[in-house]
Motif scaffolding. Sequence first.
Motif, PDB file in Angstrom:
ATOM      1  N   GLN A 287      13.947  18.455  21.588  1.00  0.00           N
ATOM      2  CA  GLN A 287      13.579  19.726  22.220  1.00  0.00           C
ATOM      3  C   GLN A 287      14.028  20.880  21.345  1.00  0.00           C
ATOM      4  O   GLN A 287      15.193  21.027  21.025  1.00  0.00           O
ATOM      5  N   ALA A 288      13.086  21.691  20.939  1.00  0.00           N
ATOM      6  CA  ALA A 288      13.400  22.807  20.051  1.00  0.00           C
ATOM      7  C   ALA A 288      14.085  23.907  20.818  1.00  0.00           C
ATOM      8  O   ALA A 288      13.648  24.305  21.867  1.00  0.00           O
TER       9      ALA A 288
ATOM     10  N   ASN B 156      12.125  25.597  14.912  1.00  0.00           N
ATOM     11  CA  ASN B 156      10.766  25.212  15.250  1.00  0.00           C
ATOM     12  C   ASN B 156      10.668  23.711  15.377  1.00  0.00           C
ATOM     13  O   ASN B 156      11.180  22.955  14.557  1.00  0.00           O
ATOM     14  N   ALA B 157       9.984  23.270  16.445  1.00  0.00           N
ATOM     15  CA  ALA B 157       9.873  21.837  16.682  1.00  0.00           C
ATOM     16  C   ALA B 157       9.168  21.145  15.537  1.00  0.00           C
ATOM     17  O   ALA B 157       9.426  19.984  15.235  1.00  0.00           O
TER      18      ALA B 157
ATOM     19  N   ARG C 262       3.423  14.240  19.306  1.00  0.00           N
ATOM     20  CA  ARG C 262       3.356  15.694  19.167  1.00  0.00           C
ATOM     21  C   ARG C 262       2.038  16.251  19.689  1.00  0.00           C
ATOM     22  O   ARG C 262       1.960  17.416  20.063  1.00  0.00           O
TER      23      ARG C 262
ATOM     24  N   ARG D 281       5.031  21.446  20.385  1.00  0.00           N
ATOM     25  CA  ARG D 281       5.677  22.651  20.910  1.00  0.00           C
ATOM     26  C   ARG D 281       5.064  23.103  22.227  1.00  0.00           C
ATOM     27  O   ARG D 281       5.785  23.500  23.138  1.00  0.00           O
ATOM     28  N   TYR D 282       3.748  23.027  22.339  1.00  0.00           N
ATOM     29  CA  TYR D 282       3.057  23.540  23.519  1.00  0.00           C
ATOM     30  C   TYR D 282       2.601  22.399  24.409  1.00  0.00           C
ATOM     31  O   TYR D 282       2.119  21.368  23.931  1.00  0.00           O
TER      32      TYR D 282
ATOM     33  N   ASP E  13       5.701  26.870  26.454  1.00  0.00           N
ATOM     34  CA  ASP E  13       6.160  26.998  25.074  1.00  0.00           C
ATOM     35  C   ASP E  13       7.561  26.422  25.008  1.00  0.00           C
ATOM     36  O   ASP E  13       8.520  27.022  25.489  1.00  0.00           O
ATOM     37  N   GLN E  14       7.677  25.237  24.389  1.00  0.00           N
ATOM     38  CA  GLN E  14       8.963  24.550  24.365  1.00  0.00           C
ATOM     39  C   GLN E  14       9.963  25.258  23.482  1.00  0.00           C
ATOM     40  O   GLN E  14      11.173  25.196  23.728  1.00  0.00           O
ATOM     41  N   LEU E  15       9.489  25.979  22.455  1.00  0.00           N
ATOM     42  CA  LEU E  15      10.400  26.683  21.562  1.00  0.00           C
ATOM     43  C   LEU E  15      10.971  27.925  22.238  1.00  0.00           C
ATOM     44  O   LEU E  15      12.179  28.147  22.252  1.00  0.00           O
TER      45      LEU E  15
END
Length: 720
Positions: free
Chosen positions: A21-22, A26-27, A107, A135-136, A168-170
């Motif tokens: 998990q970022a 950045n992931a 991913r 990431r998304y 947005d995981q970041l």
Amino acid sequence: MRRTLLLSVLLPWLGLTVPVQAQDTNAADAPRQPAMLVADRVFIAPDRTLVASGHVEAFQGDVRLKAQKITYDQSSGTLEIEGPIRIDQGGEIVILANAAEMDRDLRNGLLSSARMVFQQQLQLASLQMTRVSGRYTQLYKTAVTSCHVCEDGSPPLWQIRAERVTHDQLERQLYFENAQLRVLDVPVFYFPGIRLPDPTLKRATGFLIPSLRTTSNLGSGVKVPYFFRLGDHRDLTLSPYVSRKTRTLEARYRQAFRTGTITFEGAHTRDDLQPGDSRGYFFGTGSFDLPHDVRLGFDVKTVSDDAYLADYGLDDLDRLRSDLTLTKAQRDMMFRAGLYHYKTLRDSEQQEFIPSAVADLTFQRRYFPQTIGGEMRLTLEAHGHRRQSDQTSTGALPLGRDIARVTADIDWRRQWHFASGLVAEWQAGAATDAFSIYNDAKFDNTATRLTPRSALTLRLPMSKVSATGNRSYLEPIVQLGWSDVTGDAVPGDESGFVEFDQGNLLALSRFPAVDAREDGLTLVYGVNWAHYAVNGWQAFATVGQIFRQDADTRFTKSSGLGGTTSDILMAGQLKLSQDLSLTTRGLLNGSLNFSKAEFRGDWRHEKGSLSGTYLWLGTDPAEGRSEETSEMWFDGSYEISPAWRASANLRYDISDAQATRAGIGLAYSNECVTVDVSLNRRYTSTTSVEPSTDFGFTIALNGFSVNSGNKKYRRSCSNT
């Protein structure tokens, strides 16, 4: 038999590299960590696909994937995952799905009948979920809620229906498109687009919980706070408050440093209470750890007018104190320096006639001389205060009197323990005071005093243990004390009010500051008693009295120290359990009447709390009381049910037979919503403050902030 394979061995077949998990990086750039696959059966099919079936689990970093079957096609680099599927990311985010098709790094891919759950609270259910660039996460036809969802299909208390939700995981943000807020499945609000933080984000820029406030002075209004995240260690909150009679902007700034913190808050107001005037307040606090164990602190308080704090429901203060302090405390040394400023909000005081600017410096060191034994303390003090007025005092009123003082004090004390159990303590010391007095024709401009003192204290501590294990303690105390104040007369600006209690029963001077000192021979007796029962209850009591050779006219009537014989000090406490305690203190005069009495009760329980205080003070013109004071305070809360909590407070003036303050509150909280309603009334009035009624209302949808919601209570479904 289950097989465990390190995927680094099978990279030609399966490059499972689940990104962590970022958070700060950045992931896409996150380093790949060693991965591991566990399954009941792992084999290579004739078409060169790798198949893992039966209780399949994949691990990498803090990510854990569970499925029934995973098929990897090396030629296309895709994974076909059959469910039920569960992807757990560090216990913060859980993804559930029936089936998925993803690339080998997990991913990018597509999940059907998917659900995303944050911190076991906020859940997003969708028909389809797409994973993009690690990431998304995009969810289509989505229902979002933190309420308990029943299997019978009944709607939750609230939910957000959206055409699409992107996580947005970041940045740890949720973006809603074409969203509806529904209460019991009834549309209430429509949002073309809205952004909310996910529950894993502790601090994010955005709106906070709004509140409604209705007062008799300002009318009905709404306060909408907006939080600005200015970095990892600082933030700003702006809170516009708008009603029919006021336009107010409140602000709060906070910043954390490596060695300290600061907080500033204030408001700017234009209202109908004082038309044409700008009103407001500013408060600031901070503390810092400096080198060599020195601590710096400051506290700033200022308001535009005396009534502002009361009008806007802020801190109930009648004096504002601002200060700047330096402190250093060690085992055998203490240093403190401070600058203080006082502003009065009392109608009975005039700002120019009170000591508004004050400076204090104290240094104390302890020594343990080997030749004479015991402990020796050396204390140096410097004090000064100034009034704004320059009027010269000629009578009892201080008017513009200013004072500076320097004190040097040496004190030695030693204890002896005898075989009989008797404890003897001898104390001896002397203090020198030098004063500079300005704007007062009654006293010389300079004055000095010398005060030698000595005291012998005898104690006989005794204890008893009963056959049942109960323990009792009894300690009679007798002290013979002497002090001799010689020198010039000085005003007692610092020692206006004297409190006689257990803490200063054996003090050689009971004035709160050294500008006034007791003089002459004194005899003190006292008794301390304590009892500890094996079943948990405890009791403590203290009784004491002082006899003087000469009366001291500086003590007020209600201090209990006037005349040659003081009032009898009586204090006690009863703890019936860990939850209930009763505390009382009073002064009994020679006519066996209480000149001062206080009673307090405290009850603490998992379901509620209750605190009450009763205070009675006799008449004393020297302390500004021409009538008796009899007041009662009450403050309590109770958990009616796991979801409902009620609270109430009351301050009642028994002498005037009327309440001065009263309030009630009711709060409802479960896993997905919190509602708080309060009603407060201030009955007292002054020349600057009118009686007012304050009604408050807040509602919060839990789930979009850290530690939100009531995890203790979760609503149940009707069919369970």
